[in-house]
Write an enzyme that holds these catalytic residues in place. Sequence first.
Site, PDB file in Angstrom:
ATOM      1  N   ARG A 104       0.834  -1.194   0.000  1.00  0.00           N
ATOM      2  CA  ARG A 104       0.000   0.000   0.000  1.00  0.00           C
ATOM      3  C   ARG A 104       0.870   1.246   0.000  1.00  0.00           C
ATOM      4  NH1 ARG A 104      -4.493   1.078   4.621  1.00  0.00           N
ATOM      5  NH2 ARG A 104      -2.627   1.132   5.921  1.00  0.00           N
ATOM      6  N   THR A 108      -0.891   7.591  -1.165  1.00  0.00           N
ATOM      7  CA  THR A 108      -2.178   7.505  -1.864  1.00  0.00           C
ATOM      8  C   THR A 108      -3.096   6.441  -1.284  1.00  0.00           C
ATOM      9  OG1 THR A 108      -1.393   5.836  -3.452  1.00  0.00           O
ATOM     10  CG2 THR A 108      -0.988   8.158  -3.974  1.00  0.00           C
ATOM     11  N   ASP A 203      -0.654  -3.488  12.117  1.00  0.00           N
ATOM     12  CA  ASP A 203      -0.129  -3.952  10.832  1.00  0.00           C
ATOM     13  C   ASP A 203       0.145  -5.446  10.928  1.00  0.00           C
ATOM     14  OD1 ASP A 203       1.846  -4.697   8.766  1.00  0.00           O
ATOM     15  OD2 ASP A 203       1.846  -2.554   8.309  1.00  0.00           O
ATOM     16  N   ASP A 206       3.727  -6.738   9.817  1.00  0.00           N
ATOM     17  CA  ASP A 206       4.777  -6.450  10.790  1.00  0.00           C
ATOM     18  C   ASP A 206       4.655  -7.342  12.019  1.00  0.00           C
ATOM     19  OD1 ASP A 206       6.139  -4.492   9.380  1.00  0.00           O
ATOM     20  OD2 ASP A 206       4.931  -2.854  10.200  1.00  0.00           O
TER      21      ASP A 206
END
Length: 212
Positions: A104, A108, A203, A206
């Site tokens: 990602r 944006t 996340d 991660d």
Amino acid sequence: MAKFTVVDHPLIQHKLTLIRDKDASTKVFREVTNEIGMLMAYEITRDLPLEDVEIETPITKTTQKQLSGKKLAIVPILRAGLGMVDGIIDLIPAARVGHIGMYRDPETLEAVEYFAKFPSDIQERQVFVVDPMLATGASAIAALDQLVDKYNVSEEHITFVCLVAAPEGVKALQASHPNVDIYTAALDEKLNDHGYIVPGLGDAGDRIFGTK
């Protein structure tokens, strides 16, 4: 419109709470993510076709049910999707595994593809696309676009599987691919200003790989 299912089994909800905890170790997060993937596999395979087969038990001949031989494929969206594959494979070890890499863009929030490799007969298979998070929906939509447009996989043969979804991501995915079934362990509240699911679990990549 295809099915949208929240798999609310008590074991899944309990395990999801374990990995939502910010203090869960990488080991715990990785192991429990796989366990949830395995538990969800029961639900996502519920509609697989069966056929009659004649066998002989120690007592008598009988006609029973077995899977009709439908070919399956699991496609994790890299890298976080890898965390769910082993649990599903434990239940359906004959499934082929493809991979699609998406990241990602932090500015944006759009998905950028960097890798794709699928079984050569992917268009003939029932495909389970897996990713722990369905946030904005950008990565999921881009992955499904690739499967449908480039590899000729019918939407009706694709199921998207995640652990946690945001309403915004569900809406976006359904709008882009209305014939794809979606399964999640939880439908959370919303996205925050950074595109993270609230309350979410952080996340997933991660936390699975210990990179943060």
